[in-house]
Design an enzyme around this catalytic site. Structure first.
Site, PDB file in Angstrom:
ATOM      1  N   ASN A  51      52.145  45.921  72.086  1.00 33.21           N
ATOM      2  CA  ASN A  51      51.015  46.767  72.546  1.00 33.21           C
ATOM      3  C   ASN A  51      49.847  47.266  71.720  1.00 33.21           C
ATOM      4  O   ASN A  51      50.161  48.129  70.982  1.00 33.21           O
ATOM      5  CB  ASN A  51      51.833  48.155  73.139  1.00 33.21           C
ATOM      6  CG  ASN A  51      50.975  49.102  73.906  1.00 33.21           C
ATOM      7  OD1 ASN A  51      49.841  48.877  74.045  1.00 33.21           O
ATOM      8  ND2 ASN A  51      51.290  50.444  73.968  1.00 33.21           N
ATOM      9  N   TRP A  52      48.915  46.733  71.855  1.00 33.01           N
ATOM     10  CA  TRP A  52      47.680  46.841  70.938  1.00 33.01           C
ATOM     11  C   TRP A  52      46.828  48.129  71.369  1.00 33.01           C
ATOM     12  O   TRP A  52      45.929  48.449  70.639  1.00 33.01           O
ATOM     13  CB  TRP A  52      46.638  45.411  71.101  1.00 33.01           C
ATOM     14  CG  TRP A  52      47.290  44.285  70.252  1.00 33.01           C
ATOM     15  CD1 TRP A  52      48.455  44.366  69.494  1.00 33.01           C
ATOM     16  CD2 TRP A  52      47.155  42.869  70.502  1.00 33.01           C
ATOM     17  NE1 TRP A  52      48.717  43.067  69.052  1.00 33.01           N
ATOM     18  CE2 TRP A  52      47.929  42.104  69.630  1.00 33.01           C
ATOM     19  CE3 TRP A  52      46.004  42.279  71.171  1.00 33.01           C
ATOM     20  CZ2 TRP A  52      47.848  40.799  69.554  1.00 33.01           C
ATOM     21  CZ3 TRP A  52      45.796  40.871  70.927  1.00 33.01           C
ATOM     22  CH2 TRP A  52      46.623  40.177  70.404  1.00 33.01           C
ATOM     23  N   LYS A  53      47.219  48.841  72.408  1.00 31.89           N
ATOM     24  CA  LYS A  53      46.354  50.066  72.876  1.00 31.89           C
ATOM     25  C   LYS A  53      45.092  49.597  72.901  1.00 31.89           C
ATOM     26  O   LYS A  53      44.453  48.722  73.175  1.00 31.89           O
ATOM     27  CB  LYS A  53      46.935  51.114  72.007  1.00 31.89           C
ATOM     28  CG  LYS A  53      48.612  51.017  71.936  1.00 31.89           C
ATOM     29  CD  LYS A  53      49.118  52.354  71.439  1.00 31.89           C
ATOM     30  CE  LYS A  53      50.637  52.362  71.492  1.00 31.89           C
ATOM     31  NZ  LYS A  53      51.251  53.641  71.046  1.00 31.89           N
ATOM     32  N   HIS A  96      52.947  53.713  80.859  1.00 31.38           N
ATOM     33  CA  HIS A  96      53.246  54.107  79.415  1.00 31.38           C
ATOM     34  C   HIS A  96      52.791  55.455  79.140  1.00 31.38           C
ATOM     35  O   HIS A  96      52.141  56.161  79.790  1.00 31.38           O
ATOM     36  CB  HIS A  96      52.204  53.190  78.468  1.00 31.38           C
ATOM     37  CG  HIS A  96      52.357  53.362  76.919  1.00 31.38           C
ATOM     38  ND1 HIS A  96      52.027  54.670  76.283  1.00 31.38           N
ATOM     39  CD2 HIS A  96      53.044  52.708  76.037  1.00 31.38           C
ATOM     40  CE1 HIS A  96      52.297  54.354  74.967  1.00 31.38           C
ATOM     41  NE2 HIS A  96      52.919  53.456  74.725  1.00 31.38           N
ATOM     42  N   GLU A 139      51.219  57.432  77.144  1.00 28.75           N
ATOM     43  CA  GLU A 139      49.874  57.697  76.845  1.00 28.75           C
ATOM     44  C   GLU A 139      48.928  57.503  78.103  1.00 28.75           C
ATOM     45  O   GLU A 139      48.128  58.475  78.588  1.00 28.75           O
ATOM     46  CB  GLU A 139      49.309  56.781  75.758  1.00 28.75           C
ATOM     47  CG  GLU A 139      49.854  57.065  74.308  1.00 28.75           C
ATOM     48  CD  GLU A 139      49.736  55.932  73.287  1.00 28.75           C
ATOM     49  OE1 GLU A 139      49.230  54.866  73.624  1.00 28.75           O
ATOM     50  OE2 GLU A 139      50.618  56.152  72.620  1.00 28.75           O
ATOM     51  N   GLY A 179      54.168  56.287  67.772  1.00 30.48           N
ATOM     52  CA  GLY A 179      53.201  56.555  66.744  1.00 30.48           C
ATOM     53  C   GLY A 179      53.317  57.777  65.525  1.00 30.48           C
ATOM     54  O   GLY A 179      52.493  58.018  64.966  1.00 30.48           O
ATOM     55  N   SER A 211      57.756  53.659  66.947  1.00 29.43           N
ATOM     56  CA  SER A 211      57.825  53.313  65.773  1.00 29.43           C
ATOM     57  C   SER A 211      58.845  52.266  65.333  1.00 29.43           C
ATOM     58  O   SER A 211      59.139  52.388  64.064  1.00 29.43           O
ATOM     59  CB  SER A 211      58.079  54.591  64.756  1.00 29.43           C
ATOM     60  OG  SER A 211      57.188  55.615  64.860  1.00 29.43           O
ATOM     61  N   GLY A 213      53.965  49.171  68.906  1.00 29.53           N
ATOM     62  CA  GLY A 213      52.477  49.740  69.021  1.00 29.53           C
ATOM     63  C   GLY A 213      52.056  49.373  67.631  1.00 29.53           C
ATOM     64  O   GLY A 213      51.559  48.272  67.088  1.00 29.53           O
ATOM     65  N   GLY A 214      52.015  50.385  66.765  1.00 30.48           N
ATOM     66  CA  GLY A 214      51.391  50.549  65.300  1.00 30.48           C
ATOM     67  C   GLY A 214      51.806  49.032  64.717  1.00 30.48           C
ATOM     68  O   GLY A 214      50.675  48.377  64.292  1.00 30.48           O
TER      69      GLY A 214
HETATM   70  P1  PGA Z   1      54.291  52.754  68.282  1.00 28.07           P
HETATM   71  O1  PGA Z   1      54.057  52.419  69.606  1.00 28.07           O
HETATM   72  O2  PGA Z   1      55.255  51.335  67.890  1.00 28.07           O
HETATM   73  O3  PGA Z   1      53.088  52.930  67.401  1.00 28.07           O
HETATM   74  O4  PGA Z   1      55.268  53.952  67.870  1.00 28.07           O
HETATM   75  C1  PGA Z   1      54.909  52.162  70.503  1.00 28.07           C
HETATM   76  C2  PGA Z   1      54.420  52.116  71.999  1.00 28.07           C
HETATM   77  O5  PGA Z   1      53.687  53.053  72.435  1.00 28.07           O
HETATM   78  O6  PGA Z   1      54.386  51.281  72.735  1.00 28.07           O
END
Ligand code: PGA
Length: 237
Positions: free
Chosen positions: A9-11, A87, A89, A159, A195, A216-217
């Protein structure tokens, strides 16, 4: 047997350097399904580079007067098979409700796409011992009898560098699986997100009900992402 799935997930970030190249770690692996969720801007290029790519959101509305949105139909026409729905967010930044998320999931399925649906509790909800009831409610309106993927992402772990313990994650994954109808109980993949990184991926992916990760990260670092894919490949259940 569920093939592991590792999704990036590159957001709201550009595609990482080298992501579209021939030796990109974001390419699907012989033993692991790999999907990328880039921003809308990079979607077409990812598909052209033969990555399996989908959007981080798509509107269930038909193409028309919805400024700023991109419809599920347009995404399907572009050649995407997967779409991320709900998601945390999106829920926080855009006020998406469980009903909105369910509408996206249904619209995706109606167009022959495969939704990856996110659920997960906040820190306060976990502290209050409500994590299971929250997740149950988020799942309640979804067509769980359909071929979908569920991503359990505790909001407090996204995150933040904090990860659910493998035991807590497994407990929630097993609970989610218990809520699935019989026809999908063995087949539906349930991903962990929050994470995930090379250092904790093995312990998490080793759990019997954790079928992959939504990353994500660490997905913005090609080497780290590649390591997670290799860890998943080595752990075939
Ligand atoms: P993260 O994000 O790995 O940075 O915690 C995961 C996500 O939001 O899908």
């Amino acid at each position: 047997m569920r093939t592991p799935l590792i999704a990036a997930n590159w957001k709201m970030n550009p595609a990482p350097a080298g992501a579209l190249g021939t030796s990109s770690p974001y390419r699907t692996h012989a033993a692991v399904d790999v999907i990328v969720f880039p921003s809308f801007l990079d979607l077409k290029e990812c598909l052209a580079a033969k990555l399996i790519a989908g959007p981080q959101f798509a509107s269930p509305e038909e193409p028309g007067a919805h400024t700023g949105d991109v419809s599920m139909t347009m995404i399907k026409t572009l050649g995407c098979r997967y779409v991320l729905c709900g998601h945390s967010e999106r829920r926080a930044d855009h006020g998406e409700t469980d009903a909105d998320v369910a509408a996206q999931v249904i619209a995706a399925l109606e167009r022959g796409m495969h939704p990856v649906v996110c659920v997960g509790e906040s820190q306060e909800q976990r502290k209050a011992g409500k994590e299971k009831s929250v997740v149950k409610k988020q799942l309640a309106g979804l067509p769980l009898e359909s071929d979908i993927t569920i991503a359990y992402e505790p909001v407090w772990a996204i995150g933040t560098g904090k990860t659910a313990t493998p035991a807590d994650a497994q407990e929630m994954h097993a609970y989610i699986r218990s809520l699935l109808p019989e026809n999908r109980r063995n087949g539906t993949r349930i991903l962990y997100g929050g994470s995930m990184k090379p250092e904790n991926a093995e312990e998490l992916l080793k759990q019997p009900d954790i079928d992959g990760g939504l990353v994500g990260g660490a997905s913005l670092k090609p080497d780290d992402f590649g390591k997670i894919v290799e860890i998943a490949a080595a752990m075939q259940k």
